[in-house]
Design a protein around this motif. Structure first.
Motif, PDB file in Angstrom:
ATOM      1  N   LYS A  35       3.105  -4.867  -5.011  1.00 46.93           N
ATOM      2  CA  LYS A  35       2.040  -5.420  -5.858  1.00 46.93           C
ATOM      3  C   LYS A  35       0.848  -5.875  -5.000  1.00 46.93           C
ATOM      4  O   LYS A  35      -0.297  -5.678  -5.378  1.00 46.93           O
ATOM      5  CB  LYS A  35       2.616  -6.589  -6.664  1.00 46.93           C
ATOM      6  CG  LYS A  35       1.831  -6.932  -7.877  1.00 46.93           C
ATOM      7  CD  LYS A  35       1.909  -5.827  -8.900  1.00 46.93           C
ATOM      8  CE  LYS A  35       1.326  -6.314 -10.213  1.00 46.93           C
ATOM      9  NZ  LYS A  35       0.961  -5.226 -11.068  1.00 46.93           N
ATOM     10  N   ASP A  36       1.127  -6.473  -3.825  1.00 49.01           N
ATOM     11  CA  ASP A  36       0.048  -6.930  -2.946  1.00 49.01           C
ATOM     12  C   ASP A  36      -0.765  -5.765  -2.403  1.00 49.01           C
ATOM     13  O   ASP A  36      -1.967  -5.875  -2.210  1.00 49.01           O
ATOM     14  CB  ASP A  36       0.620  -7.736  -1.771  1.00 49.01           C
ATOM     15  CG  ASP A  36       0.942  -9.163  -2.169  1.00 49.01           C
ATOM     16  OD1 ASP A  36       0.483  -9.584  -3.253  1.00 49.01           O
ATOM     17  OD2 ASP A  36       1.646  -9.848  -1.399  1.00 49.01           O
ATOM     18  N   ASN A  94      -3.387  -4.577  -5.050  1.00 48.37           N
ATOM     19  CA  ASN A  94      -4.433  -5.493  -5.480  1.00 48.37           C
ATOM     20  C   ASN A  94      -5.734  -5.182  -4.739  1.00 48.37           C
ATOM     21  O   ASN A  94      -5.874  -5.468  -3.550  1.00 48.37           O
ATOM     22  CB  ASN A  94      -3.998  -6.944  -5.224  1.00 48.37           C
ATOM     23  CG  ASN A  94      -4.998  -7.934  -5.775  1.00 48.37           C
ATOM     24  OD1 ASN A  94      -6.083  -7.561  -6.208  1.00 48.37           O
ATOM     25  ND2 ASN A  94      -4.636  -9.195  -5.761  1.00 48.37           N
ATOM     26  N   SER A 149     -10.227  -7.131 -10.274  1.00 44.67           N
ATOM     27  CA  SER A 149      -9.012  -7.606 -10.947  1.00 44.67           C
ATOM     28  C   SER A 149      -8.693  -6.793 -12.203  1.00 44.67           C
ATOM     29  O   SER A 149      -7.567  -6.799 -12.683  1.00 44.67           O
ATOM     30  CB  SER A 149      -9.151  -9.090 -11.307  1.00 44.67           C
ATOM     31  OG  SER A 149     -10.233  -9.258 -12.202  1.00 44.67           O
TER      32      SER A 149
END
Length: 170
Positions: free
Chosen positions: A3-4, A7, A55
């Protein structure tokens, strides 16, 4: 990918996206603009929008997002250029070195001229307009109206007499 790593808002990931897509995107934009500077501007603006919306953008769809944004920026640039050109044409058409008084006198003269022409008898008016507006020679007018050149001369003379009385030298 964790997930990191997906981003885009993390600087390292944003840099990876930039390094991965900027060269191809720059070529794509240059192909559309045919201008290196414009292509660079669109590229920068595209990545700024990506950063502002990082985002909201999924890592898997970042490529299509970048190309869509670049295309939209390019199209907006074309619209803007078109508006600017139209505005410049309008300014050029209305730009004059004449004083407001001159423009007013010219307008008054044109109105007086038009009124005087409209008061001429129909046959004189027709000859006057054919000669002075359509720039036809007396012989051409004579052929068109099926009258003699002398008749054209007489009608033009009478029209000019009226015009000079009403306006001055025409």
């Amino acid at each position: 990918m964790s997930k990191d790593q997906q981003n885009i808002c993390q600087e390292r990931n944003f840099e990876i996206v930039y390094n991965q897509y900027s060269k191809g995107l720059r070529r794509f934009i240059f192909f559309k603009t045919q201008d290196v500077d414009k292509a660079e501007d669109v590229l920068q603006e595209t990545f700024i929008k990506l950063w502002d919306n990082c985002s909201k953008v999924d890592y898997d769809s970042v490529k299509s997002y970048l190309y869509t944004i670049a295309t939209n920026i390019f199209l907006n640039m074309i619209k803007h250029d078109k508006v600017v050109r139209k505005h410049q044409e309008t300014l050029t058409r209305h730009a004059t070195n004449e004083s407001p008084e001159f423009i007013m006198l010219e307008t008054e003269f044109m109105e007086k001229l038009e009124h005087t022409i409209n008061t001429l008898p129909e046959k004189q008016k027709e000859v006057f307009l054919l000669n002075r507006i359509e720039k036809k020679k007396y012989k051409e007018i004579a052929i068109q109206l099926d009258i003699s050149v002398k008749a054209v001369e007489k009608r033009m003379h009478l029209a000019l007499v009226v015009m000079r009385e009403q306006i001055g030298n025409v």
